[in-house]
Write an enzyme that holds these catalytic residues in place. Sequence first.
Site, PDB file in Angstrom:
ATOM      1  N   MET A   1      39.200  39.276  44.765  1.00 50.40           N
ATOM      2  CA  MET A   1      40.003  39.784  43.617  1.00 50.40           C
ATOM      3  C   MET A   1      40.418  38.720  42.582  1.00 50.40           C
ATOM      4  SD  MET A   1      40.043  42.945  44.239  1.00 50.40           S
ATOM      5  CE  MET A   1      40.866  43.583  42.611  1.00 50.40           C
ATOM      6  N   GLU A   2      40.612  37.503  43.055  1.00 51.06           N
ATOM      7  CA  GLU A   2      40.782  36.509  42.238  1.00 51.06           C
ATOM      8  C   GLU A   2      39.599  36.327  41.116  1.00 51.06           C
ATOM      9  OE1 GLU A   2      44.044  36.524  45.022  1.00 51.06           O
ATOM     10  OE2 GLU A   2      41.967  36.782  45.077  1.00 51.06           O
TER      11      GLU A   2
ATOM     12  N   ASP B   1      39.443  39.626  22.424  1.00 44.44           N
ATOM     13  CA  ASP B   1      40.726  39.416  21.534  1.00 44.44           C
ATOM     14  C   ASP B   1      40.543  38.435  20.451  1.00 44.44           C
ATOM     15  OD1 ASP B   1      43.621  39.288  21.101  1.00 44.44           O
ATOM     16  OD2 ASP B   1      43.694  37.358  21.580  1.00 44.44           O
TER      17      ASP B   1
ATOM     18  N   CYS C   1      47.569  42.618  46.355  1.00 42.84           N
ATOM     19  CA  CYS C   1      46.872  41.283  46.669  1.00 42.84           C
ATOM     20  C   CYS C   1      48.051  40.172  47.005  1.00 42.84           C
ATOM     21  CB  CYS C   1      46.307  40.692  45.420  1.00 42.84           C
ATOM     22  SG  CYS C   1      44.840  41.610  45.079  1.00 42.84           S
ATOM     23  N   HIS C   2      47.696  39.627  48.025  1.00 46.05           N
ATOM     24  CA  HIS C   2      48.499  38.451  48.716  1.00 46.05           C
ATOM     25  C   HIS C   2      48.705  37.322  47.524  1.00 46.05           C
ATOM     26  CE1 HIS C   2      47.218  40.629  52.143  1.00 46.05           C
ATOM     27  NE2 HIS C   2      48.277  40.194  52.728  1.00 46.05           N
TER      28      HIS C   2
END
Length: 358
Positions: free
Chosen positions: A112-113, A127, A75-76
């Site tokens: 992707m972000e 969590d 990824c950039h």
Amino acid sequence: MGLTHFDENGKAVMVDVTDKKETAREAVAEGKILVNRDVFQAVKAGTVGKGDVLAVAATAGIAGAKRTSDLIPMCHILPLTNCKVDFRMNEKECAIFCTCTVKVTGKTGVEMEALTGVSAALLTIYDMCKALDKKMEITDIRLLKKTGGKSGDIWNDFDRCAGLVGENLSAENRSAGNAEAEDVENVCRKKEKRTRRWKAAVVTMSDKGFAGEREDKSGPLICEMIADQGYDVVRTELLPDEQKEIEKCLCTLCDDEKVDIVFTTGGTGFSLRDCTPEATMAVAHRNVPGIAEAMRAASAEVTPRAMLSRVVSAIRNHTLIVNLPGSPKAVKENLEAVLPVVEHGLEILTGQAGECGR
């Protein structure tokens, strides 16, 4: 189309975006976590012992989106201009839905972000609640939509997003980045409009191709590129450079087969036999000069010979006709320049959208 993250030797590489133009891009992703009834009620009430679960998860989602390039090797690094994380709670499923909307003005997209933002937010919920539920399940992480770039707007099937329009939480209390609760619902409402696949025809004009003396490479390339953008190619033709024959074919496609769009390739140069623009305008009811101008402008950035292209674009009844050059290289350049906008033109032409607004 080939995988862009591998070179000709099969080696993994980062895609070179040096020559790409910066455009406004947006991506929206979603996912959900299934929890037991006690966790659901505690998260909703904000009484989990570790603190306000959704507030922390929203912050984690934004942080995750910003750090995507550190986690995904190819990824950039992108200077995000906005990131919003929203939550919706579906009591029937005991599910907490998360959406992440990411924006950038850049040379590559932010899918992707958005996906990483959703993943980080849901993992944070896991969590913070794992002491109360050992069987939580993170599921259905997917891209809802992406806009911008040469591939244009892509919207996935929104049937499964209905759960997001369930029990709303206060945007002030349960989101980060000034997220607005209406965003996801607006995305869902557009489902009906976005599920149509456009009927397309591709017509190649070439004397040598028609005679079997030259392989048609441009026609198949057009079919591949538009199919990737959700078009159904219902007809392909290979014709000689004969104006009357081209006119007859175009009329049949527009009037009888009623395709939404016809892409032609070839016959747009200076040769005495090149007559595709003349055939197109002979059957056209309205001219659409902007598409042809945009294609010439895009090609002119690559070669000054683009000014010699005579491509035209026009409308016959409810069908858009777009001329493309004959070479595969020029076809690719021209299509990449106009495909992102052509779909909106088709929506207006077929009555699915209003006039363009700024």
